[in-house]
Enzyme design. Structure first.
Site, PDB file in Angstrom:
ATOM      1  N   ASP A   1      32.102 -12.417  75.597  1.00  0.00           N
ATOM      2  CA  ASP A   1      31.163 -12.093  76.676  1.00  0.00           C
ATOM      3  C   ASP A   1      31.527 -12.835  77.971  1.00  0.00           C
ATOM      4  O   ASP A   1      30.797 -13.712  78.437  1.00  0.00           O
ATOM      5  CB  ASP A   1      29.740 -12.443  76.225  1.00  0.00           C
ATOM      6  CG  ASP A   1      28.664 -11.820  77.086  1.00  0.00           C
ATOM      7  OD1 ASP A   1      29.002 -10.948  77.913  1.00  0.00           O
ATOM      8  OD2 ASP A   1      27.489 -12.200  76.936  1.00  0.00           O
TER       9      ASP A   1
ATOM     10  N   HIS B   1      28.327  -8.747  79.673  1.00  0.00           N
ATOM     11  CA  HIS B   1      27.208  -7.801  79.561  1.00  0.00           C
ATOM     12  C   HIS B   1      26.456  -7.655  80.880  1.00  0.00           C
ATOM     13  O   HIS B   1      25.666  -6.731  81.043  1.00  0.00           O
ATOM     14  CB  HIS B   1      26.269  -8.180  78.405  1.00  0.00           C
ATOM     15  CG  HIS B   1      25.369  -9.343  78.648  1.00  0.00           C
ATOM     16  ND1 HIS B   1      25.573 -10.578  78.070  1.00  0.00           N
ATOM     17  CD2 HIS B   1      24.235  -9.457  79.372  1.00  0.00           C
ATOM     18  CE1 HIS B   1      24.609 -11.401  78.433  1.00  0.00           C
ATOM     19  NE2 HIS B   1      23.798 -10.738  79.230  1.00  0.00           N
TER      20      HIS B   1
ATOM     21  N   GLN C   1      16.815 -19.937  77.195  1.00  0.00           N
ATOM     22  CA  GLN C   1      18.006 -19.679  77.974  1.00  0.00           C
ATOM     23  C   GLN C   1      17.664 -19.423  79.434  1.00  0.00           C
ATOM     24  O   GLN C   1      16.555 -19.045  79.770  1.00  0.00           O
ATOM     25  CB  GLN C   1      18.746 -18.452  77.434  1.00  0.00           C
ATOM     26  CG  GLN C   1      19.167 -18.580  75.998  1.00  0.00           C
ATOM     27  CD  GLN C   1      18.093 -18.163  75.025  1.00  0.00           C
ATOM     28  OE1 GLN C   1      16.981 -17.897  75.427  1.00  0.00           O
ATOM     29  NE2 GLN C   1      18.432 -18.117  73.768  1.00  0.00           N
ATOM     30  N   GLY C   2      18.645 -19.641  80.266  1.00  0.00           N
ATOM     31  CA  GLY C   2      18.492 -19.256  81.659  1.00  0.00           C
ATOM     32  C   GLY C   2      18.957 -17.832  81.832  1.00  0.00           C
ATOM     33  O   GLY C   2      19.034 -17.068  80.885  1.00  0.00           O
ATOM     34  N   ASP C   3      19.268 -17.466  83.045  1.00  0.00           N
ATOM     35  CA  ASP C   3      19.746 -16.112  83.296  1.00  0.00           C
ATOM     36  C   ASP C   3      21.062 -15.851  82.571  1.00  0.00           C
ATOM     37  O   ASP C   3      21.937 -16.708  82.532  1.00  0.00           O
ATOM     38  CB  ASP C   3      19.971 -15.918  84.790  1.00  0.00           C
ATOM     39  CG  ASP C   3      18.686 -16.018  85.578  1.00  0.00           C
ATOM     40  OD1 ASP C   3      17.716 -15.386  85.176  1.00  0.00           O
ATOM     41  OD2 ASP C   3      18.672 -16.732  86.580  1.00  0.00           O
ATOM     42  N   SER C   4      21.212 -14.666  82.040  1.00  0.00           N
ATOM     43  CA  SER C   4      22.494 -14.270  81.463  1.00  0.00           C
ATOM     44  C   SER C   4      23.606 -14.523  82.465  1.00  0.00           C
ATOM     45  O   SER C   4      23.448 -14.321  83.668  1.00  0.00           O
ATOM     46  CB  SER C   4      22.482 -12.779  81.115  1.00  0.00           C
ATOM     47  OG  SER C   4      21.711 -12.532  79.985  1.00  0.00           O
TER      48      SER C   4
END
Length: 290
Positions: free
Chosen positions: A148, A103, A241-244
């Protein structure tokens, strides 16, 4: 009680933390499930409606309750960038290959992307490398964020050093147990004005039982076998969460997951959801020979 709309515009602000900085972070806007109308849904602060399937929420990109780390503590960590700056995290897996989330790359072209390596700061330091090719998983499903995974083939090889190293990838035979402590890193928003989002941060999160996680997310369609969950059932700690696209690694330094999606931030009952790297091991090997 509060009213939340799951239209594209309002979901962006509700699930991304009501922040003016989300555009520079890792949040993406969910798409409605096929056949479902976008309308107002009455949502209790403590629970979601039990009789309606909702679009999967996306990350707000925060490391809450975490702590600053140096890039030498996570030398596999990269910052995926466009001309506007940092958009996602990722992991070095080979001299010319980076693993991130699909994504993060969906709809983008290689010439629009760069990868910053070897720096604790997303906006400066280290090296900026150009992306030669994007290999996005062919089964990636934007509506439910399944499969993903995305590989980035770099134009130049990374010269390994103390602040630039590949992360170990799991084999199909490796076993990970519920409760195993893992680490998630990134440059996401912190929710705390005293904590800079410009410096790399890390949080500890335990692996979460898959069946229970799927039950918790049943209103969003549950979680698939390509996903793994991590976080605290009671919430309120460092379970954001951290960065995607960023790494979820074990204490032994093995890449278990790729930051993918989740509901809210440090919310009770809702652990973070990651793409299970073990499931994509053959796919990674096929395309990168890693």
């Amino acid at each position: 009680m509060l009213w939340k709309t799951f239209s594209l515009a309002i979901t962006y602000f509700v699930l991304c933390g009501l922040t003016t900085e989300v555009g520079a972070g890792a949040c993406i806007i969910p798409q409605p499930l096929k056949g479902q109308e976008m309308n107002l849904v009455r949502v209790d602060d403590e629970a979601l409606p039990s009789d309606e399937v909702l679009p999967r929420p996306r990350l707000d990109g925060r490391i809450v309750g975490g702590y600053k780390v140096n890039i030498t503590d996570a030398p596999h960590q990269i910052s995926l960038q466009t001309s506007g700056g940092h958009i996602c995290g990722g992991s070095i897996i080979a001299p010319r290959w980076v693993l991130t989330a699909a994504h993060c790359t969906d709809g983008k072209t290689p010439e629009k992307l760069k990868v910053r390596i070897g720096s604790s700061e997303a906006a400066s330091g280290g090296q900026l490398l150009r992306v030669k090719q994007i290999v996005q998983h062919e089964k990636f499903n934007y509506s439910n964020v399944d499969y993903d995974f995305s590989l980035l083939h770099l134009e130049k090889e990374i010269q390994y050093s103390d602040n630039k190293k590949p992360i170990k990838l799991p084999d199909e035979k490796d076993q990970f147990m519920d409760g195993d402590i893992c680490y998630v890193t990134g440059w996401g928003n912190t929710q705390n004005a005293s904590e800079s989002r410009q410096w790399l941060r890390q949080a500890e999160v335990p692996l979460f039982n898959h069946e229970l996680c799927s039950e918790k997310y049943k209103q969003f369609g549950g979680v698939t076998d390509r996903m793994v969950c991590a976080g605290y059932l009671e919430g309120g700690k460092d379970a954001c969460q951290g960065d995607s696209g960023g790494p979820l690694i074990t204490k032994d330094g093995m890449l278990v997951g790729v930051v993918s999606w989740g509901y809210g931030c440090a919310r009770p009952e809702y652990p973070g959801v990651y793409s299970r790297v073990q499931f994509a091991r053959d796919w990674i090997r096929q395309h990168s020979e890693v």
